[in-house]
Design a protein around this motif. Structure first.
Motif, mmCIF file in Angstrom:
data_model
loop_
_atom_site.group_PDB
_atom_site.id
_atom_site.type_symbol
_atom_site.label_atom_id
_atom_site.label_comp_id
_atom_site.label_asym_id
_atom_site.label_seq_id
_atom_site.Cartn_x
_atom_site.Cartn_y
_atom_site.Cartn_z
ATOM 1 N N MET A 120 0.901 -1.343 0.034
ATOM 2 C CA MET A 120 0.143 -0.031 0.037
ATOM 3 C C MET A 120 0.915 1.213 0.032
ATOM 4 O O MET A 120 1.934 1.074 0.421
ATOM 5 C CB MET A 120 -0.845 0.136 1.406
ATOM 6 C CG MET A 120 -2.002 -0.941 1.435
ATOM 7 S SD MET A 120 -2.899 -1.114 2.801
ATOM 8 C CE MET A 120 -4.241 0.287 2.231
ATOM 9 N N GLN A 121 0.360 2.206 -0.463
ATOM 10 C CA GLN A 121 1.106 3.602 -0.675
ATOM 11 C C GLN A 121 0.779 4.383 0.515
ATOM 12 O O GLN A 121 -0.585 4.322 0.978
ATOM 13 C CB GLN A 121 0.487 4.645 -1.562
ATOM 14 C CG GLN A 121 1.572 5.584 -2.224
ATOM 15 C CD GLN A 121 1.101 6.105 -3.182
ATOM 16 O OE1 GLN A 121 0.038 6.267 -3.805
ATOM 17 N NE2 GLN A 121 2.150 6.929 -4.140
ATOM 18 N N VAL A 122 1.810 4.902 1.404
ATOM 19 C CA VAL A 122 1.586 5.448 2.555
ATOM 20 C C VAL A 122 1.408 7.140 2.458
ATOM 21 O O VAL A 122 2.634 7.232 1.940
ATOM 22 C CB VAL A 122 2.422 4.728 3.955
ATOM 23 C CG1 VAL A 122 2.299 5.640 5.166
ATOM 24 C CG2 VAL A 122 2.253 3.240 4.106
ATOM 25 N N ILE A 123 0.548 7.650 3.276
ATOM 26 C CA ILE A 123 0.914 9.085 3.327
ATOM 27 C C ILE A 123 0.858 9.433 4.811
ATOM 28 O O ILE A 123 0.144 9.307 5.544
ATOM 29 C CB ILE A 123 -0.799 9.748 2.866
ATOM 30 C CG1 ILE A 123 -1.053 9.442 1.382
ATOM 31 C CG2 ILE A 123 -0.420 11.479 2.937
ATOM 32 C CD1 ILE A 123 -2.426 9.985 0.871
ATOM 33 N N PHE A 124 2.170 9.563 4.987
ATOM 34 C CA PHE A 124 2.678 9.711 6.319
ATOM 35 C C PHE A 124 2.687 11.274 6.875
ATOM 36 O O PHE A 124 3.491 12.121 6.529
ATOM 37 C CB PHE A 124 4.106 9.182 6.459
ATOM 38 C CG PHE A 124 4.342 9.085 7.913
ATOM 39 C CD1 PHE A 124 4.077 8.053 8.751
ATOM 40 C CD2 PHE A 124 5.439 10.132 8.645
ATOM 41 C CE1 PHE A 124 4.672 8.073 10.174
ATOM 42 C CE2 PHE A 124 5.886 9.849 9.678
ATOM 43 C CZ PHE A 124 5.384 8.839 10.656
#
Ligand code: PGA
Length: 249
Positions: A120-124
């Motif tokens: 998954m792509q993470v928006i941190f």
């Protein structure tokens, strides 16, 4: 060139019906910029939103997830569950999660690991409190949040990371960081990543600004070289405001 992104964090605002109405309006919007557009509805709306967005260029993100894949964690939602309804992005570390749900660096590092393990792509998200800025600690706080949440990751993981700098004093308050303050911190973040990893990883990593971004202040904030887009709360709930912000990139 690194990807430019505008993500809308709808928080706990729209039910499924309202989320679908907003998606409908966004699908009819004219996005003139090259920016990638992402929306983050609440858990109960994700499945229907995934269906509504299929075939569209608008990406879909969850607002949170648990670090375990499954188990006795009443009320939680896992990465495989999100993937199962077509969600392959997740916001982690939002200041509201850190503040109201006591999510700390150790927990967030575990959530990041799980999300990345599921591709998954993470928006941190991270950012300092007003007191940190007033006492001149803001750079140190941001460096610490990056270190705790992300700096255990191998280099390869960084292709799936989007950073979102959100000074807590600017979220939902109507106060934005000035474009100069945003640029100063974004440049610091990029340099910190370059120092720990390397400049290629730092140069390729999108760093979004979040905190009271509106159609009228977006053009100046987005004009700064290290600001690669925005994470938008309140203004993302209105299709024309959100579209204007996307088109400011
Ligand atoms: P805001 O929220 O735009 O309403 O300040 C931003 C965020 O919390 O991501």
């Amino acid at each position: 060139m690194r990807t430019q992104i505008v993500a809308g964090n709808w928080k706990m605002n729209l039910d499924q019906e309202e989320s679908l109405q907003l998606i409908d309006a966004l699908k009819k919007s004219t996005f003139q910029s090259q920016a990638e557009v992402i929306v983050a509805p609440n858990f109960t709306a994700l499945s229907a939103c995934a269906t509504a967005l299929s075939g569209s260029k608008i990406g879909l993100s969850a607002q949170n997830m648990h670090q375990a894949d499954k188990g006795a964690y009443t009320g939680e939602v896992s990465a495989p569950m999100l993937k199962g309804v077509g969600v392959n992005k997740v916001i982690l570390g939002h200041s509201e999660r850190r503040e109201y749900f006591r999510e700390d660096g150790v927990l967030l590092a575990a959530k990041v690991d799980t999300a990345l393990a599921h591709d998954m792509q993470v928006i941190f998200c991270f950012g300092e409190l007003l007191a940190d800025r007033e006492s001149g600690q803001h750079f140190e706080v941001v460096r610490m949040q990056l270190t705790e949440g992300l700096f255990h990751l191998p280099r390869e993981s960084w292709t799936n990371l989007i950073l979102a700098y959100e000074p807590v004093w600017a979220i939902g308050t109507g106060k934005t960081a000035s474009p100069e303050q945003a640029q100063e911190m974004h440049a610091f973040i990029r340099q910190t990543v370059a120092d720990f990893y390397n400049s290629e990883i730092a140069d390729n990593c999108p760093i979004l600004y979040g905190g009271s971004v509106k159609p009228d202040n977006a053009p100046l904030i987005f004009s700064k070289p290290d600001v690669d887009g925005g994470l938008i709360g309140g203004a993302a709930l209105n299709a024309s405001d959100f579209t204007a912000i996307v088109n400011a990139l």
